[in-house]
Design a protein around this motif. Structure first.
Motif, PDB file in Angstrom:
ATOM      1  N   TYR A 162     -18.870  16.247 -29.027  1.00 54.04           N
ATOM      2  CA  TYR A 162     -20.105  16.310 -29.800  1.00 54.04           C
ATOM      3  C   TYR A 162     -21.269  15.811 -28.941  1.00 54.04           C
ATOM      4  CZ  TYR A 162     -17.625  17.453 -34.064  1.00 54.04           C
ATOM      5  OH  TYR A 162     -16.866  18.105 -35.020  1.00 54.04           O
ATOM      6  N   ARG A 208     -21.612  20.774 -30.940  1.00 51.86           N
ATOM      7  CA  ARG A 208     -20.243  20.482 -30.509  1.00 51.86           C
ATOM      8  C   ARG A 208     -19.698  21.650 -29.701  1.00 51.86           C
ATOM      9  NH1 ARG A 208     -17.106  20.682 -36.403  1.00 51.86           N
ATOM     10  NH2 ARG A 208     -17.220  22.961 -36.721  1.00 51.86           N
ATOM     11  N   TRP A 218     -27.179  17.656 -33.636  1.00 50.01           N
ATOM     12  CA  TRP A 218     -25.834  17.489 -33.098  1.00 50.01           C
ATOM     13  C   TRP A 218     -25.242  18.866 -32.833  1.00 50.01           C
ATOM     14  CZ3 TRP A 218     -23.753  12.980 -31.565  1.00 50.01           C
ATOM     15  CH2 TRP A 218     -24.329  11.794 -32.060  1.00 50.01           C
TER      16      TRP A 218
END
Length: 121
Positions: free
Chosen positions: A93, A38, A36
């Protein structure tokens, strides 16, 4: 073709929780590391957390102890459980996966379209 589709973003008050999901689909042979990232307005995209196919994890210092990354290999899905959210966690995200397409050699990096997370103070 391979697609990564994120879900679970939204608006939450500081101190709250959200759970993001990202499912990979298409002609997939295998999925290696997933992660992940962001990106907040005016800032560069940054790594939040990553997880190998074997389950080893890595976190940015800013989210250690608050966020947990996990995956379901059978579903080619990665999750991000975000607790004790802060206004500075506000960002888009993005899910990232290193994926080997069926019938090919070597993995390529694929990205999802992003999901907005907004934390109000």
């Amino acid at each position: 073709q391979v697609r990564l589709v994120e879900s679970g973003g939204g608006l939450v008050q500081a101190g709250g929780s959200l759970r993001l999901s990202c499912a990979a689909s298409g002609s997939i042979f295998s999925v290696a590391a997933m992660a992940w990232y962001r990106q907040a307005p005016g800032k560069q995209r940054e790594l939040v957390a990553s997880i190998t196919s074997g389950g080893s994890t890595n976190y940015a210092d800013s989210v250690k102890g608050r966020f947990t990354i996990s995956r379901d290999n059978a579903k080619n899905t990665v999750y991000l459980q975000m607790n004790t959210l802060k206004p500075e966690d506000t960002a888009v995200y993005y899910c990232n996966g290193n994926i080997v397409v069926a019938g090919t050699l070597g993995g390529l990096a694929y990205w999802g379209q992003g999901t907005q997370v907004t934390v109000s103070s």
